[in-house]
Write an enzyme that holds these catalytic residues in place. Structure first.
Site, short mmCIF file in Angstrom:
data_model
loop_
_atom_site.label_atom_id
_atom_site.label_comp_id
_atom_site.label_asym_id
_atom_site.label_seq_id
_atom_site.Cartn_x
_atom_site.Cartn_y
_atom_site.Cartn_z
N GLU A 16 0.79 -0.83 -0.32
CA GLU A 16 -0.01 0.33 0.22
C GLU A 16 1.00 1.03 -0.25
O GLU A 16 0.58 2.65 1.10
CB GLU A 16 -0.97 0.02 0.89
CG GLU A 16 -1.97 -1.03 1.78
CD GLU A 16 -2.88 -0.99 2.29
OE1 GLU A 16 -2.82 -0.14 3.56
OE2 GLU A 16 -4.11 -1.74 2.10
N GLU A 72 -5.25 -9.08 0.36
CA GLU A 72 -5.88 -7.92 1.78
C GLU A 72 -6.87 -8.09 1.80
O GLU A 72 -7.21 -7.98 1.04
CB GLU A 72 -5.17 -6.89 2.86
CG GLU A 72 -3.98 -7.19 3.32
CD GLU A 72 -3.30 -6.17 4.07
OE1 GLU A 72 -3.85 -5.34 4.27
OE2 GLU A 72 -2.23 -6.18 4.01
C1 FCB Z 1 -3.98 -2.46 5.51
C2 FCB Z 1 -2.95 -2.71 6.16
C3 FCB Z 1 -2.29 -3.62 7.49
C4 FCB Z 1 -3.46 -3.15 8.18
C5 FCB Z 1 -5.01 -3.28 7.46
C6 FCB Z 1 -5.97 -3.56 8.81
O1 FCB Z 1 -4.58 -0.87 5.22
O2 FCB Z 1 -1.88 -3.11 5.25
O3 FCB Z 1 -1.25 -2.87 8.28
O4 FCB Z 1 -3.00 -2.17 9.21
O5 FCB Z 1 -5.23 -2.03 7.03
#
Ligand code: FCB
Length: 469
Positions: free
Chosen positions: A167, A365
Site C-alpha cells: 500500500e 489482503e
Molecule cells: C491495511 C494495512 C494493514 C492493516 C489493515 C487493517 O490497510 O495494510 O497493515 O493495518 O489495513
C-alpha cells in the site's frame, strides 16, 4: 447449496507484517512507529505501542505450526528495514536479524508454507526519517535499494515471491495529507514528492532483483479502492474519475502500464505540486516491470461532486470531490460503519483484466474488522464464534470466483490477518485475526473462521447458499 472451486495451485493463507507482529525485542534500530509511540503515546488507541504485539520474534515456531493447522499453503509478512540492517548507508545486515529471519523462513518452508516477503510495510527507520525526511529524499530511495539488495542476497534462495511495498499510497496519505502516520505533515507537494520517491525506491529494488536473481518473482501490493458515484450526472462522474486518478491510477498506471497519467501530471502542475524528478528516474520507474500485483481490498469509495467550498490551505485530493454515503448501503457496525460491498472485488478484477493487461494478481489482503465484544467470548467448544466474518468472507469469495470464471488472472487469497495484530494508531481496537491475541497472556485463541478457512484451503473450494451481491 452451490460449490465454488478455485484453480489448481491456488494460494491460500494470511497476510501480516513485521512491525505489526514481531515486537521490538532484538531490533538494532527504531522505526518511525517505535519512536513516534515513545514520543506521543496518546496518539495510539489505549496508548498501546508496537513493543510486544504478537511477539513473533520469539513465538514464530508455534505460530508456524498454527499456520499449518489452519491450512495455509502461503503466508505474507515483511522484513523490517530497521531490524535487518545495521548500517543504512551500506546495507550491512544485523547478525541477530539474519539469524531470526532465516529461522522464521526455514520454519515456514519446512511446514509447506510458501513465504511471500514484503520489504516495506509503512516502517521507515527513524533515523532516515529524521535525518533525510524519509522518502521526501531520493537518497532514501537509493538506501532502500541497498536494503533490498541485502535481503535478496541473504534470502533470495528461500523466497520465491518478493514484494517491494505494501500500500505505497498509505504513507503518503497518512504522513503527508491526513495526519495518521508520522511525520504528520499536511502538504500536497511533499505528498507528491514522497509518492514519486516511493515509486523510485520500488523501481530501484526491482532493478537490483533483476540483476541478482535468476528465479523468483517480484511485485507490489496496492490497495485498490474502486470508486462509485452518487449519481450518473456528469459532475458526479467527473468527481469519481478524479478520485480514481488520484488514489488508484496514481500508482497503478506507472507500475503496471508503464506510464504516468498525463492528467495527473497536469493536475499536479496546476496545483504547484509536481515533484522534483530527473528524466532518468522517471524512465527507471516506467521501464520497470513487475511479475505480479497484490491487491488489498476492504471498502469501496463513494464520491459526489463538491457542494461545499474547498477550504484547506494545501492541496489534497478532496479538492475534486466529497465523500458520499449511500443511504441504501450495507455497513459494518463494528468498523466505523464502513460500507460492505463484495461486488467491488469483481469490479477490481474486471478493471485489471480490461485495463491492465490482465496481469497476474492475487488478493493480498481482505479482512473483516470486528471488536472484541462483537466476536464474543470463547464458546463451550473452545472456539470464538465470528460467524459474521465467515458470512462476509463467503460473499467476497463468491465475487472473486465469478471474476475468475470471467477471466481474472488471480492466483490466490490472503486474509488479513493471521493472529490479531497491532494496527498502527488503532493498535488493537479492531480485530481481524483467525486467532484472538490475549493481550495479557499472549495466548492465541482460535476463532470459527480459522476452522472454516482450513476446510476451504485444504479442499480448494467451499459451498454456500447463493448469496445476493
Ligand atoms: C491495511 C494495512 C494493514 C492493516 C489493515 C487493517 O490497510 O495494510 O497493515 O493495518 O489495513
Amino acid at each position: 447449496m452451490t460449490r465454488y472451486s478455485f484453480p489448481d495451485g491456488f494460494l491460500w493463507g494470511a497476510a501480516a507484517s513485521g512491525p505489526q507482529t514481531e515486537g521490538t525485542a532484538g531490533k538494532p534500530h527504531c522505526s518511525i512507529w517505535d519512536s513516534w509511540f515513545s514520543e506521543q503515546p496518546e496518539r495510539f488507541y489505549q496508548q498501546t505501542g508496537p513493543q510486544r504485539v504478537c511477539e513473533t520474534y520469539t513465538r514464530y515456531q508455534d505460530d508456524v505450526a498454527l499456520m499449518k493447522q489452519t491450512g495455509f499453503n502461503s503466508f505474507r509478512t515483511s522484513i523490517q528495514w530497521s531490524r535487518l540492517i545495521d548500517d543504512f548507508e551500506t546495507g550491512e545486515p544485523n547478525a541477530d536479524a539474519v539469524r531470526f529471519y532465516h529461522a522464521y523462513l526455514d520454519e515456514m518452508i519446512a511446514n509447506g508454507i510458501e513465504p511471500m516477503i514484503n520489504l516495506y510495510h509503512f516502517d521507515m527507520p527513524e533515523v532516515l526519517q529524521k535525518k533525510y525526511g524519509g522518502f521526501e529524499s531520493a537518497h532514501v530511495a537509493e538506501l532502500f535499494s541497498r536494503f533490498a539488495r541485502t535481503a535478496f542476497t541473504l534470502f533470495g534462495h528461500k523466497v520465491k515471491y518478493w514484494i517491494t511495498f505494501n500500500e505505497p499510497i498509505v504513507p503518503v496519505e497518512g504522513g503527508y495529507l491526513y495526519d495518521f502516520h508520522y511525520p504528520c505533515k499536511q502538504d500536497g507537494k511533499l505528498a507528491a514528492q514522497v509518492a514519486f520517491n516511493i515509486m523510485l525506491a520500488h523501481a530501484k529494488a526491482v532493478q537490483v532483483f533483476r540483476e541478482l536473481m535468476g528465479s523468483g518473482e517480484i511485485g507490489v501490493v496496492l490497495n485498490l479502492t474502486p470508486t462509485y458515484t452518487r449519481s450518473d450526472s456528469a459532475e458526479d462522474k467527473k468527481a469519481a474519475w478524479y478520485a480514481d486518478l488520484l488514489f488508484n491510477r496514481s500508482f497503478l498506471d506507472p507500475l503496471v502500464k508503464h506510464q504516468f497519467p498525463k492528467a495527473l501530471c497536469e493536475l499536479l502542475a496546476f496545483h504547484h505540486c509536481l515533484p522534483d524528478t530527473t528524466p532518468e528516474d522517471v524512465r527507471l520507474i516506467t521501464d520497470s516491470r513487475i511479475d505480479f500485483l497484490g491487491v488489498n481490498y476492504y471498502v469501496p469509495r463513494r464520491v459526489q461532486a463538491r457542494e461545499s467550498a474547498y477550504t484547506l490551505d494545501y492541496f489534497s485530493p478532496e479538492y475534486y470531490f466529497e465523500n458520499y454515503v449511500d443511504p441504501n448501503g450495507r455497513f459494518n457496525p463494528y468498523r466505523d460503519n464502513n460500507e460492505i460491498l463484495p461486488v467491488a472485488v469483481y469490479d477490481i478484477a474486471r478493471n485489471i483484466r480490461d485495463n491492465y493487461g490482465n496481469i497476474k494478481w492475487y488478493l493480498a489482503e481482505i479482512g473483516i474488522a470486528m471488536d472484541l465484544e462483537s466476536e464474543g467470548p470463547v464458546q463451550a467448544d473452545g472456539v470464538i464464534d465470528d460467524g459474521f466474518r465467515i458470512g462476509l468472507m463467503e460473499e467476497h469469495l463468491v465475487q472473486l470466483h465469478h471474476a475468475i470464471r470471467d477471466g481474472a488472472n488471480c492466483f490466490g487469497v490472503h486474509q488479513w490477518t493471521f493472529i490479531d495484530n497491532w494496527s498502527w494508531i488503532n493498535a488493537f481496537k479492531r480485530r481481524y485475526g483467525f486467532y484472538r491475541l490475549d493481550l495479557e497472556t499472549g495466548e492465541r485463541q482460535i476463532k470459527r473462521n480459522a476452522l472454516w478457512f482450513r476446510e476451504l484451503a485444504l479442499s480448494n473450494q467451499f459451498s454456500t447458499e447463493e448469496r445476493p451481491s
